[in-house]
Design an enzyme around this catalytic site. Structure first.
Site, PDB file in Angstrom:
ATOM      1  N   GLU A  43       0.826  -1.210   0.000  1.00 30.41           N
ATOM      2  CA  GLU A  43       0.000   0.000   0.000  1.00 30.41           C
ATOM      3  C   GLU A  43       0.859   1.259   0.000  1.00 30.41           C
ATOM      4  O   GLU A  43       0.522   2.254  -0.628  1.00 30.41           O
ATOM      5  CB  GLU A  43      -0.961  -0.005   1.198  1.00 30.41           C
ATOM      6  N   THR A  55       2.026   5.630  -7.330  1.00 26.92           N
ATOM      7  CA  THR A  55       2.761   4.806  -8.289  1.00 26.92           C
ATOM      8  C   THR A  55       1.833   3.723  -8.842  1.00 26.92           C
ATOM      9  O   THR A  55       1.050   3.138  -8.084  1.00 26.92           O
ATOM     10  CB  THR A  55       3.980   4.157  -7.597  1.00 26.92           C
ATOM     11  N   TYR A  68       9.365   9.505  -4.568  1.00 15.55           N
ATOM     12  CA  TYR A  68       8.778   9.835  -3.246  1.00 15.55           C
ATOM     13  C   TYR A  68       9.491   9.038  -2.147  1.00 15.55           C
ATOM     14  O   TYR A  68       8.911   8.201  -1.471  1.00 15.55           O
ATOM     15  CB  TYR A  68       7.267   9.576  -3.233  1.00 15.55           C
ATOM     16  N   TYR A  70      -6.139   6.025   5.057  1.00 19.30           N
ATOM     17  CA  TYR A  70      -6.353   5.041   3.989  1.00 19.30           C
ATOM     18  C   TYR A  70      -5.522   3.783   4.229  1.00 19.30           C
ATOM     19  O   TYR A  70      -6.035   2.657   4.187  1.00 19.30           O
ATOM     20  CB  TYR A  70      -6.031   5.635   2.599  1.00 19.30           C
ATOM     21  N   ASP A 114      -9.795   5.748  -0.964  1.00 18.45           N
ATOM     22  CA  ASP A 114      -8.778   6.579  -1.616  1.00 18.45           C
ATOM     23  C   ASP A 114      -9.415   7.284  -2.813  1.00 18.45           C
ATOM     24  O   ASP A 114     -10.633   7.210  -3.022  1.00 18.45           O
ATOM     25  CB  ASP A 114      -7.557   5.744  -2.020  1.00 18.45           C
ATOM     26  N   CYS A 116     -14.157   1.350 -14.115  1.00 13.81           N
ATOM     27  CA  CYS A 116     -14.536   2.756 -13.881  1.00 13.81           C
ATOM     28  C   CYS A 116     -13.264   3.595 -13.810  1.00 13.81           C
ATOM     29  O   CYS A 116     -12.928   4.195 -12.797  1.00 13.81           O
ATOM     30  CB  CYS A 116     -15.351   2.865 -12.590  1.00 13.81           C
ATOM     31  N   CYS A 159     -18.163   2.124 -19.520  1.00 16.79           N
ATOM     32  CA  CYS A 159     -19.558   1.996 -19.087  1.00 16.79           C
ATOM     33  C   CYS A 159     -20.278   0.890 -19.861  1.00 16.79           C
ATOM     34  O   CYS A 159     -21.164   0.218 -19.315  1.00 16.79           O
ATOM     35  CB  CYS A 159     -20.280   3.327 -19.242  1.00 16.79           C
ATOM     36  N   CYS A 203     -25.941   3.245 -11.886  1.00 16.07           N
ATOM     37  CA  CYS A 203     -25.005   4.379 -11.872  1.00 16.07           C
ATOM     38  C   CYS A 203     -25.715   5.661 -12.295  1.00 16.07           C
ATOM     39  O   CYS A 203     -26.169   5.797 -13.432  1.00 16.07           O
ATOM     40  CB  CYS A 203     -23.832   4.091 -12.814  1.00 16.07           C
TER      41      CYS A 203
HETATM   42  S1  SF4 Z   1     -21.436   2.978 -15.565  1.00 12.67           S
HETATM   43 FE1  SF4 Z   1     -20.848   4.276 -13.843  1.00 12.67          FE
HETATM   44  S2  SF4 Z   1     -19.772   2.911 -12.441  1.00 12.67           S
HETATM   45 FE2  SF4 Z   1     -19.858   1.885 -14.425  1.00 12.67          FE
HETATM   46  S3  SF4 Z   1     -17.946   2.460 -15.457  1.00 12.67           S
HETATM   47 FE3  SF4 Z   1     -19.506   3.932 -16.097  1.00 12.67          FE
HETATM   48  S4  SF4 Z   1     -19.265   5.623 -14.669  1.00 12.67           S
HETATM   49 FE4  SF4 Z   1     -18.228   3.869 -13.754  1.00 12.67          FE
END
Ligand code: SF4
Length: 384
Positions: free
Chosen positions: A43, A49, A88, A126, A144, A198, A205, A214
């Site tokens: 992590e 990176t 870093y 995180y 995050d 995403c 999508c 979504c």
């Molecule tokens: S539908 Fe929504 S959750 Fe799925 S990839 Fe597209 S923006 Fe991301």
């Protein structure tokens, strides 16, 4: 602006993420036999990176420092050398310091309580949540920038990922979607989903199993969420002096508390407004080293990028004046032994130019680094 997610939708999202992760999880070395120490190292490396860059570093690090005790007993130079090229460098120093604290206060184990984890240098909320969920099975969301982006889109919030109000909504939805007892897989599913489906740019999508839930997709906002702040690249001109005498090269150690702490470099500094590079170098050597220097032939010129900085660096071969200081932080090192001294990547490129010069190939050609030169990084957390 605040939007909430209904419980049924949240539970469905959690279940679908787990089902997808069960089939599509990435094969990553820190997932093979996850230990608190391995999760922690991975992590920390994954901050700023990308995954592909981290993998070989992680494998080398775990071979060299397989547990808290071996890292705690390493000296600073060993830790920095194992990190060299990853950028870093404060992360490596903090890991080593934290390992020493874990030896003193936790019997050489990575602690499991959030309070104890947050007391370790370099561990923020995180990383603490990632360790607690992935290694100790605590039901916690590791939130995050990638996870924030996913939930901003699912909620259809046109906000920046760091917006405080949006962050409360994101956390609420992410916690609601967490299937009890499965936080490790759930958090890793979100990491993979944010990298593979995403994505920050060009979300997939059409292939997304959450598209029907979504809000950003429903409203055609997926490319506008999260809102982006315009970044401005700051340009800096720097100069360094390369002193070579009898096959030995003069280098200095970066002071504690600053950028590249503990690493070695060629002396020099920034070119100020109205200065020529040679004048700037003479001034820097006077101020930093108390030495009167007349820059000679240009050895190399390169452009390097650090987050929001574009650094144009010129290196000049310089005759070594007798007053150059020699102490713990200023050394003459045989050219062939410089690889034992951890250096920022721009300085390492100057060493390469110097080696080419020493082999009679003349000055290294003027080169431009690709953006992010060395390890591929992002300004935020990268999981691609
Ligand atoms: S539908 Fe929504 S959750 Fe799925 S990839 Fe597209 S923006 Fe991301």
């Amino acid at each position: 602006m605040l939007c909430a997610m209904d419980a049924r939708t949240a539970h469905l999202i959690g279940r679908r993420l787990l089902a997808w992760y069960g089939k599509s999880a990435r094969d990553l070395p820190w997932r093979h036999s996850p230990t608190p120490y391995g999760v922690w190292v991975s992590e920390v490396m994954l901050q700023q990176t990308v995954v592909a860059t981290v993998i070989p570093y992680f494998e080398r690090w775990m071979a060299r420092f397989p547990d808290v005790a071996s890292l705690a007993s390493a000296d600073e130079r060993e830790a920095l050398a194992a990190w060299e090229g990853l950028g870093y460098y404060r992360r490596a120093l903090n890991l080593r310091r934290a390992a020493r604290l874990a030896m003193e206060g936790h019997g050489g184990r990575v602690p499991s309580s959030q309070a104890a984890l947050l007391n370790l240098p370099g561990v923020g909320p995180y990383i603490a949540s990632a360790i607690r969920s992935l290694a100790f099975g605590k039901d916690e969301v590791a939130l995050d920038a990638n996870v924030a982006r996913v939930f901003l889109r699912l909620l259809g919030l046109r906000a920046e990922a760091g917006d405080a109000t949006a962050r409360r909504a994101i956390r609420g939805a992410a916690e609601q979607a967490l299937p009890p007892g499965r936080s490790g897989d759930y958090n890793q599913a979100l990491m993979d989903f944010g990298s593979l489906i995403c994505r920050p740019r060009r979300p997939r999508c059409a292939d997304c199993f959450l598209a029907e839930k979504c809000e950003a997709f429903r409203r055609g906002l997926q490319h506008d969420v999260p809102q982006r702040t315009a970044g401005t690249l700051k340009r800096i001109r720097t100069v360094v002096a390369v002193f070579v005498t009898d096959g030995r090269v003069y280098v200095q150690k970066r002071p504690p508390g600053g950028l590249f702490e503990g690493m070695w470099e060629f002396p020099g500094g920034k070119v100020q407004g109205g200065e020529t590079p040679r004048r700037a170098l003479a001034r820097e050597c006077r101020e930093e080293l108390g030495a009167s220097v007349t820059p000679g032939r240009k050895l190399a010129e390169l452009t390097h990028y650090y987050t929001v900085f574009e650094v144009r660096l010129r290196a000049f071969l310089c005759p070594a004046p007798p007053e150059l200081p020699e102490d713990e932080a200023h050394r003459w090192v045989p050219l062939g032994e410089l690889d034992r001294y951890p250096m920022p990547s721009a300085n390492r490129r100057i060493v390469a130019a110097l080696e080419a010069h020493a082999q009679g190939q003349g000055s290294a050609p003027v080169r431009r680094s690709r953006r992010g030169g060395g390890a591929r990084r992002t300004r935020r957390r990268a999981r691609a």
